[in-house]
Design an enzyme around this catalytic site. Structure first.
Site, mmCIF file in Angstrom:
data_model
loop_
_atom_site.group_PDB
_atom_site.id
_atom_site.type_symbol
_atom_site.label_atom_id
_atom_site.label_comp_id
_atom_site.label_asym_id
_atom_site.label_seq_id
_atom_site.Cartn_x
_atom_site.Cartn_y
_atom_site.Cartn_z
ATOM 1 N NE ARG A 1 16.295 -3.578 27.880
ATOM 2 C CZ ARG A 1 16.973 -4.366 28.492
ATOM 3 N NH1 ARG A 1 18.553 -4.269 28.574
ATOM 4 N NH2 ARG A 1 16.298 -5.300 29.343
ATOM 5 C CG ASN B 1 10.216 8.568 24.933
ATOM 6 O OD1 ASN B 1 9.647 7.514 25.125
ATOM 7 N ND2 ASN B 1 10.822 9.193 25.712
ATOM 8 C CG HIS C 1 9.652 11.863 30.081
ATOM 9 N ND1 HIS C 1 10.322 10.767 30.862
ATOM 10 C CD2 HIS C 1 9.702 13.005 31.364
ATOM 11 C CE1 HIS C 1 10.695 11.345 31.957
ATOM 12 N NE2 HIS C 1 10.397 12.446 32.408
ATOM 13 N N GLY D 1 20.695 12.025 24.345
ATOM 14 C CA GLY D 1 20.518 12.403 25.752
ATOM 15 C C GLY D 1 19.225 11.407 26.480
HETATM 16 C C1 GRF Z 1 3.912 6.118 30.021
HETATM 17 O O1 GRF Z 1 3.659 6.778 31.017
HETATM 18 C C2 GRF Z 1 5.289 6.819 29.247
HETATM 19 O O2 GRF Z 1 4.998 8.313 29.665
HETATM 20 C C3 GRF Z 1 6.417 6.437 29.905
HETATM 21 O O3 GRF Z 1 6.006 4.975 29.982
HETATM 22 C C4 GRF Z 1 4.925 4.766 30.164
HETATM 23 C C5 GRF Z 1 4.205 3.746 29.145
HETATM 24 O O4 GRF Z 1 3.067 3.387 29.627
HETATM 25 N N1 GRF Z 1 7.611 6.419 29.329
HETATM 26 P P1 GRF Z 1 2.312 2.230 28.568
HETATM 27 O O5 GRF Z 1 3.116 1.128 28.578
HETATM 28 O O6 GRF Z 1 2.037 3.023 27.429
HETATM 29 O O7 GRF Z 1 0.985 1.905 29.427
#
Ligand code: GRF
Length: 198
Positions: free
Chosen positions: A88, A104, A106, A140
């Site tokens: 979200r 976060n 990514h 963003g």
């Molecule tokens: C990860 O690959 C992260 O980069 C992305 O969502 C995934 C989460 O994986 N934002 P997990 O639930 O920690 O296994």
């Protein structure tokens, strides 16, 4: 921690906390998905884990849900909000409540390939190197100041699943290190630039 998925980053961070590598505790794990693996993984480790209904939208929290998430995190007196696959978009109110304190991870080397399925985007584009990025969350999408990145090679014949798994292995190395450095107050943020004080 907040997540919607299987919880592999939660496991890596929880293990680093338990091993004393991160001088912090995971106060609460919250998810917008009742059956998310992250909740199961958290409970299996004795952590407080709760599902909060996200409300009527698909890609963001509605106002009531946003307040519920904020309220729960404030009640748990968290210093840092760690997102790991939270599906979200967090905006206004939430980011104001935890200004500069939401991170976060990514699965690409930002600013390349923001948004969904970044490993798939990287494969289709044909890059030879991709990776993962830990960044502060701003208004963003995957656009906040970058704290750390780890490069991952794209190998000949890689399937999306193979590349994703290689990136996730890097995530499980990088994210605990960054959360530890944040907990130790070693990350200095100056506009878009961040510095890791050793
Ligand atoms: C990860 O690959 C992260 O980069 C992305 O969502 C995934 C989460 O994986 N934002 P997990 O639930 O920690 O296994």
């Amino acid at each position: 921690m907040l997540g919607s998925g299987k919880g592999s980053n939660l496991v890596a961070i929880a293990e680093a906390c338990a091993a004393g590598e991160i001088p912090a505790v995971i106060a609460v794990v919250l998810s917008d998905a009742a059956d998310a693996g992250i909740l199961t993984q958290a409970r299996a480790r004795g952590l407080t884990a709760e599902f909060i209904p996200p409300g009527r939208f698909r890609t963001k929290l509605d106002e009531e849900a946003e307040q519920a998430f904020i309220g729960r995190l404030v009640a748990a007196e968290v210093d840092l909000v760690v997102l790991a696959g939270f599906m979200r978009i967090l905006k206004g109110e939430f980011l104001r409540a935890f200004s500069q304190r939401v991170v976060n991870i990514h699965p690409s080397l930002l600013p390349a390939f923001p948004g969904l399925e970044a490993w798939q985007q990287a494969l289709e584009y044909g890059v030879k190197v991709t990776g993962c990025t830990v960044h502060l969350v701003d208004q963003g999408i995957d656009s906040g100041p970058i704290i750390a990145q780890e490069a991952v090679p794209v190998l000949p014949g890689d399937t999306p699943a193979q590349l994703h798994e290689r990136i996730q292995q890097a995530e499980r190395r990088l994210y605990p290190q960054v959360v530890g450095a944040l907990a130790e107050g070693k990350i200095v943020v100056n506009g878009r630039r961040t510095e890791w004080m050793k």
